[in-house]
Design an enzyme around this catalytic site. Structure first.
Site, PDB file in Angstrom:
ATOM      1  N   LYS A  27     -37.245 -17.524  -3.241  1.00 42.33           N
ATOM      2  CA  LYS A  27     -36.122 -18.599  -3.664  1.00 42.33           C
ATOM      3  C   LYS A  27     -36.920 -20.019  -3.000  1.00 42.33           C
ATOM      4  O   LYS A  27     -37.100 -20.965  -3.826  1.00 42.33           O
ATOM      5  CB  LYS A  27     -34.744 -18.528  -3.297  1.00 42.33           C
ATOM      6  CG  LYS A  27     -33.940 -19.632  -3.619  1.00 42.33           C
ATOM      7  CD  LYS A  27     -33.488 -19.616  -4.784  1.00 42.33           C
ATOM      8  CE  LYS A  27     -32.369 -20.715  -5.231  1.00 42.33           C
ATOM      9  NZ  LYS A  27     -32.326 -20.900  -6.491  1.00 42.33           N
ATOM     10  N   CYS A  83     -39.768 -15.563   3.013  1.00 48.58           N
ATOM     11  CA  CYS A  83     -39.208 -15.059   4.206  1.00 48.58           C
ATOM     12  C   CYS A  83     -38.034 -15.481   4.900  1.00 48.58           C
ATOM     13  O   CYS A  83     -38.017 -16.935   4.711  1.00 48.58           O
ATOM     14  CB  CYS A  83     -40.494 -15.076   5.283  1.00 48.58           C
ATOM     15  SG  CYS A  83     -42.054 -14.402   4.682  1.00 48.58           S
ATOM     16  N   HIS A  86     -51.512 -29.196 -33.543  1.00 50.62           N
ATOM     17  CA  HIS A  86     -52.592 -29.524 -32.337  1.00 50.62           C
ATOM     18  C   HIS A  86     -53.118 -28.115 -31.747  1.00 50.62           C
ATOM     19  O   HIS A  86     -53.826 -28.108 -30.875  1.00 50.62           O
ATOM     20  CB  HIS A  86     -52.631 -30.721 -31.483  1.00 50.62           C
ATOM     21  CG  HIS A  86     -51.945 -31.877 -32.147  1.00 50.62           C
ATOM     22  ND1 HIS A  86     -52.754 -32.356 -33.003  1.00 50.62           N
ATOM     23  CD2 HIS A  86     -50.809 -32.310 -32.197  1.00 50.62           C
ATOM     24  CE1 HIS A  86     -52.208 -33.520 -33.166  1.00 50.62           C
ATOM     25  NE2 HIS A  86     -51.120 -33.676 -32.812  1.00 50.62           N
ATOM     26  N   TRP A  92     -41.630 -12.255   2.164  1.00 51.42           N
ATOM     27  CA  TRP A  92     -42.276 -12.400   0.983  1.00 51.42           C
ATOM     28  C   TRP A  92     -43.667 -12.466   1.476  1.00 51.42           C
ATOM     29  O   TRP A  92     -44.244 -13.358   2.292  1.00 51.42           O
ATOM     30  CB  TRP A  92     -42.015 -13.610   0.637  1.00 51.42           C
ATOM     31  CG  TRP A  92     -42.472 -13.966  -0.969  1.00 51.42           C
ATOM     32  CD1 TRP A  92     -42.123 -13.734  -2.113  1.00 51.42           C
ATOM     33  CD2 TRP A  92     -43.886 -14.804  -1.218  1.00 51.42           C
ATOM     34  NE1 TRP A  92     -43.133 -13.925  -3.155  1.00 51.42           N
ATOM     35  CE2 TRP A  92     -44.026 -14.914  -2.673  1.00 51.42           C
ATOM     36  CE3 TRP A  92     -44.580 -15.295  -0.552  1.00 51.42           C
ATOM     37  CZ2 TRP A  92     -45.165 -15.446  -3.034  1.00 51.42           C
ATOM     38  CZ3 TRP A  92     -45.920 -16.111  -0.818  1.00 51.42           C
ATOM     39  CH2 TRP A  92     -46.184 -16.082  -2.474  1.00 51.42           C
ATOM     40  N   ARG A 122     -34.721 -14.933  -0.254  1.00 55.86           N
ATOM     41  CA  ARG A 122     -36.101 -15.538   0.030  1.00 55.86           C
ATOM     42  C   ARG A 122     -37.223 -14.746   0.142  1.00 55.86           C
ATOM     43  O   ARG A 122     -38.349 -15.286   0.235  1.00 55.86           O
ATOM     44  CB  ARG A 122     -35.731 -16.074   1.572  1.00 55.86           C
ATOM     45  CG  ARG A 122     -34.761 -17.178   1.726  1.00 55.86           C
ATOM     46  CD  ARG A 122     -34.489 -17.583   3.125  1.00 55.86           C
ATOM     47  NE  ARG A 122     -35.579 -18.465   3.599  1.00 55.86           N
ATOM     48  CZ  ARG A 122     -35.855 -19.800   3.347  1.00 55.86           C
ATOM     49  NH1 ARG A 122     -34.723 -20.254   2.992  1.00 55.86           N
ATOM     50  NH2 ARG A 122     -36.728 -20.396   3.693  1.00 55.86           N
ATOM     51  N   GLU A 148     -39.967 -16.037 -15.556  1.00 51.78           N
ATOM     52  CA  GLU A 148     -39.546 -15.248 -14.113  1.00 51.78           C
ATOM     53  C   GLU A 148     -38.488 -14.422 -14.206  1.00 51.78           C
ATOM     54  O   GLU A 148     -38.505 -13.565 -13.387  1.00 51.78           O
ATOM     55  CB  GLU A 148     -39.100 -16.701 -13.222  1.00 51.78           C
ATOM     56  CG  GLU A 148     -37.863 -17.269 -13.463  1.00 51.78           C
ATOM     57  CD  GLU A 148     -37.515 -18.176 -12.451  1.00 51.78           C
ATOM     58  OE1 GLU A 148     -36.689 -19.087 -12.889  1.00 51.78           O
ATOM     59  OE2 GLU A 148     -37.825 -18.045 -11.326  1.00 51.78           O
ATOM     60  N   GLU A 206     -38.105 -25.521 -19.617  1.00 54.31           N
ATOM     61  CA  GLU A 206     -37.249 -24.764 -18.629  1.00 54.31           C
ATOM     62  C   GLU A 206     -36.902 -23.487 -19.164  1.00 54.31           C
ATOM     63  O   GLU A 206     -36.761 -22.430 -18.699  1.00 54.31           O
ATOM     64  CB  GLU A 206     -35.975 -25.588 -18.365  1.00 54.31           C
ATOM     65  CG  GLU A 206     -35.115 -24.867 -17.494  1.00 54.31           C
ATOM     66  CD  GLU A 206     -35.321 -24.872 -16.312  1.00 54.31           C
ATOM     67  OE1 GLU A 206     -36.469 -24.947 -15.505  1.00 54.31           O
ATOM     68  OE2 GLU A 206     -34.604 -23.936 -15.748  1.00 54.31           O
ATOM     69  N   ASN A 259     -42.426 -16.833   9.301  1.00 56.51           N
ATOM     70  CA  ASN A 259     -42.138 -17.271   7.811  1.00 56.51           C
ATOM     71  C   ASN A 259     -43.297 -18.555   7.678  1.00 56.51           C
ATOM     72  O   ASN A 259     -43.534 -19.379   8.600  1.00 56.51           O
ATOM     73  CB  ASN A 259     -40.923 -17.948   7.614  1.00 56.51           C
ATOM     74  CG  ASN A 259     -40.973 -18.697   6.224  1.00 56.51           C
ATOM     75  OD1 ASN A 259     -41.986 -18.585   5.474  1.00 56.51           O
ATOM     76  ND2 ASN A 259     -40.057 -19.589   6.106  1.00 56.51           N
ATOM     77  N   GLY A 260     -44.303 -18.148   6.771  1.00 53.43           N
ATOM     78  CA  GLY A 260     -45.290 -19.291   6.476  1.00 53.43           C
ATOM     79  C   GLY A 260     -46.748 -18.605   6.736  1.00 53.43           C
ATOM     80  O   GLY A 260     -46.821 -17.394   6.545  1.00 53.43           O
ATOM     81  N   LYS A 291     -37.507 -19.941 -17.314  1.00 49.86           N
ATOM     82  CA  LYS A 291     -36.716 -18.779 -17.140  1.00 49.86           C
ATOM     83  C   LYS A 291     -37.082 -17.422 -17.441  1.00 49.86           C
ATOM     84  O   LYS A 291     -37.035 -16.365 -16.939  1.00 49.86           O
ATOM     85  CB  LYS A 291     -35.306 -19.245 -17.661  1.00 49.86           C
ATOM     86  CG  LYS A 291     -34.559 -20.358 -16.988  1.00 49.86           C
ATOM     87  CD  LYS A 291     -34.126 -19.844 -15.604  1.00 49.86           C
ATOM     88  CE  LYS A 291     -33.649 -21.076 -14.485  1.00 49.86           C
ATOM     89  NZ  LYS A 291     -34.917 -21.623 -14.139  1.00 49.86           N
TER      90      LYS A 291
HETATM   91  O1  M6R Z   1     -36.219 -25.728  -4.221  1.00 52.53           O
HETATM   92  P1  M6R Z   1     -36.979 -26.459  -5.216  1.00 52.53           P
HETATM   93  O2  M6R Z   1     -36.187 -26.970  -6.155  1.00 52.53           O
HETATM   94  O3  M6R Z   1     -38.057 -27.479  -4.534  1.00 52.53           O
HETATM   95  O4  M6R Z   1     -37.994 -25.256  -5.989  1.00 52.53           O
HETATM   96  C1  M6R Z   1     -38.795 -25.406  -6.781  1.00 52.53           C
HETATM   97  C2  M6R Z   1     -39.215 -24.428  -7.638  1.00 52.53           C
HETATM   98  O5  M6R Z   1     -39.798 -23.469  -6.737  1.00 52.53           O
HETATM   99  C3  M6R Z   1     -37.996 -23.539  -8.254  1.00 52.53           C
HETATM  100  O6  M6R Z   1     -37.461 -24.704  -9.198  1.00 52.53           O
HETATM  101  C4  M6R Z   1     -38.330 -22.526  -9.039  1.00 52.53           C
HETATM  102  O7  M6R Z   1     -39.366 -23.014 -10.249  1.00 52.53           O
HETATM  103  C5  M6R Z   1     -37.296 -21.784  -9.722  1.00 52.53           C
HETATM  104  N1  M6R Z   1     -37.178 -20.471  -9.271  1.00 52.53           N
HETATM  105  C6  M6R Z   1     -37.122 -21.798 -11.144  1.00 52.53           C
HETATM  106  O8  M6R Z   1     -36.057 -21.044 -11.677  1.00 52.53           O
END
Ligand code: M6R
Length: 652
Positions: A647, A2, A544, A75, A27, A528, A521, A101-102, A525
């Protein structure tokens, strides 16, 4: 999660708030809404879906003058992303508007209480309760007021920017407020459990916008004849760079010409001013199709910036805000890294460097798990909290958990003025600049650089490396911007293979040593952005279990360790590649340039510049970012705003 904007000033609030929302949409993008106050009236509009739905609706309505207003991009937590659940929410009388927000955890009890007093809810959200609690607080009727004490009113139509201009006062002339909006907000906040940033406007206090925060972000932007409230400085960066951090359990009251901050108990609050060190252009797409493509391209510059100013005239490392003495750091005998998502992957890589250079045992934990565990921490444990946003609630709570056990916390963070650095004992800023795409790219590379600098600093303080050895590693780090630049120029084959694989359902990623977190990683990517099943594995774990997943044609991306620096691991991964090829996998191999041993087993070969093995993640991650971005684009997805995500994750 949010985005919130509040404005009081000399411009049209509608324009300022919409611009702010456009910069905060990363956000959350389940719905958007605004409210504006002028001439003793309040009007609001809200629409499910992206901000564009709201702006299109507004374009069909008469212009709405007013210099005070607020806005929200959502969000969804409580309630589906519909028009009625979109913010702002209003009270029964339609006198005030609130955005949030929250999550309010005592939502059910408060709702029962309010309904028993005759309040009529029009949404499924927890936020609407705040509007009704404020209503009672401002009317001086709470507690103990009964239904007869209030005139219920039809709420504004969902998304109801009225086609006929300003709404009539739904409940007749407003009763005078028993107290100020800020006082009402302070009282209401003391009744709420959970996490919240709240921003409200009220026609009985028409020049003011009030914001409050607990465990969610809120900053003030201080302008000339105008002031701003926002979840993040990006919202007001085109108007001012002067900002104020709002602390935990504080209320900020802005007018065009004043800012007042108090604690929830009404006492004056200590605040901290800061100046934003980037400008509006940094938060624009600058001709790129996506913020993500721009941010990938910015990585050489970002990692160079992350290294600026780290060495003093005597050649000794310096860190940003080291509120820990060298004596305290000399006593560190264990390191625990806490983070989520991509930042967690940065931590996994940093562990190799920390243990190699500092000889200090290092554990890396998901912040969301750590918080509810019984970690063994002592005063000589250094916790390193990595977070791009500095607001990830899981990480913030983990930081508090660690500090309660008297551990020192060092934050590695990108956003100045955010909660995690504020609550830590020391901060190293990553200086990546604003990262607008939900998928983290330049933040990740700068986190790696920053963690390496921290590790070298510890090695310097604890004497586990000689000064010339530290200098040599720093020299290597200084070559990394050029290495990343080089790999960026070699991305066409990556884009091509990404387009070829757009129809696949699953991609696996393998790595060893620091290549293992890189594989994790790469898989994250792809999940998401492309909404594909993707898994990262330590290549040694294949036999395994995961090897059962291999079937003819399955794409497997393999990150290969440098042959001359990690020859044993190189041999092992070459064997792993052969094992999966024998079972029909299609191999996409990311390997050091000139790695002849691996070439025969690569269906697609992506060559990396030759760099020290601990720095290979800085180059090997880049093709994986490009791969996911291109594949998502080929599938027609919104690369910057992937579904269901936001984000900054400010709920647990
Ligand atoms: O703001 P932060 O680095 O604490 O966020 C952590 C994760 O939410 C963030 O890295 C998320 O996994 C990314 N969107 C991945 O691309």
């Amino acid at each position: 999660m949010c985005g919130i904007v509040g404005y009081a000033g000399h411009r049209q609030a509608l324009d300022v708030v919409l611009e702010g929302l456009s910069r905060l949409e990363y956000r959350g993008y389940d719905s958007a809404g605004i409210a504006v106050i002028a001439g003793g009236k309040i009007a609001w509009a809200k629409r499910a879906g992206k901000l564009g739905n709201l702006t299109s609706a507004l374009a069909e309505s008469p212009p709405l003058p007013g210099m005070v207003g607020l806005g929200h991009t959502r969000w969804a937590t409580h309630g589906a992303p519909t028009d009625p659940n979109a913010h702002p929410h209003t009270d029964c009388g339609g006198h005030l508007a609130v955005v949030h927000n929250g999550i309010i955890e005592n939502f059910a009890d408060l709702r029962d209480e309010l309904e028993a007093r005759g309040h009529i809810m029009t949404s499924e959200t927890d936020t609407e309760l705040v509007a009704h609690l404020l209503e009672d607080e401002l009317a001086g009727t709470w507690p103990g007021a009964g239904p007869a004490d209030r005139q219920s009113a039809e709420p504004g139509p969902a998304g109801g920017w009225p086609s006929d201009g300003w709404p009539a006062d739904a409940a007749g002339p407003p009763r005078p407020a028993a107290g100020s909006l800020a006082a009402g907000m302070r009282a209401v906040c003391q009744r709420l459990d959970g996490t919240f940033t709240l921003v409200a406007v009220d026609i009985r206090d028409p020049d003011v916008v009030v914001g409050a925060r607990r465990n969610s972000p809120l900053v003030v932007g201080r302008g000339h004849g105008e002031n701003f409230l926002a979840s993040d400085v990006a919202a007001f960066i085109s108007f001012t760079k002067e900002a104020i951090e709002i602390g935990q359990d504080q209320v900020a009251e802005i007018r065009a010409d004043s800012v007042e901050v108090t604690n929830f108990d009404g006492s004056p609050a200590q605040v901290r001013d800061f100046v934003v060190d980037w400008d509006a252009a940094a938060a624009e797409k600058a001709g790129f199709k996506w913020f993500m493509t721009k941010e990938i391209a910015e990585q050489p510059r970002a990692i160079a910036d992350a290294l600026v100013g780290r060495v003093d005239r005597d050649g000794l490392l310096v860190l940003d805000e080291m509120r820990l003495s060298d004596e305290e750091l000399r006593g560190v005998d264990k390191i625990v890294v806490l983070a989520c998502g991509t930042s967690f992957h940065a931590g996994l890589i940093a562990k190799y460097a920390i243990e190699h250079w500092c000889k200090i045992p290092c554990e890396v934990e998901l912040a969301s798990e750590f918080r509810y565990s019984d970690p063994i921490l002592t005063r000589s444990t250094l916790v390193i909290a990595i977070s791009q946003s500095g607001e990830t609630l899981d990480t913030l709570m983990a930081v508090r958990h660690a500090r309660e056990q008297r551990s020192r916390v060092l934050a590695v963070c990108n956003v100045k003025g955010s909660s995690i650095p504020r609550e830590s004992d020391a901060v190293v800023y990553t200086h990546a600049g604003p990262e607008m795409a939900v998928a983290s790219t330049k933040a990740f590379l700068t986190q790696l650089i920053s963690c390496y600098v921290v590790a070298l600093y510890l090695a310097q303080v604890q004497g586990t490396m000689f000064a010339d050895e530290i200098g040599a590693v720093l020299d290597d780090l200084r070559t990394m911007p050029a290495a990343v630049e080089e790999i960026l120029e070699l991305m066409e084959p990556v884009r091509e293979v990404a387009r070829q694989l757009a129809g696949e359902r699953c991609v696996l990623f393998l790595g060893r040593h620091v290549g293992f977190p890189v594989a994790l990683e790469g898989a994250l990517k792809l999940k998401e952005l492309a909404y594909m099943h993707a898994e990262g594995f330590a290549a040694g774990e294949l036999k395994h279990g995961p090897i059962a997943l291999i079937e003819p044609g399955l794409p497997v991306v393999v990150v290969v360790p440098p042959p001359s620096q990690l020859p044993v691991l190189h041999d092992k991964i070459v064997s792993n590649i052969q094992e999966i090829r024998a079972r029909g996998a299609r191999t996409i191999v990311i390997a050091e340039r000139g790695d002849a041993r691996v070439m025969p087993f690569a269906d697609t070969l992506i060559e990396l510049p030759v760099v020290p093995s601990l720095m290979q993640p800085l180059v090997a991650t880049v093709p994986l970012q490009v791969f996911a971005c291109e594949l998502a684009d080929a599938k027609g997805h919104d690369v910057d705003q992937p579904r269901n995500l936001a984000k900054s994750v400010t709920v647990e």
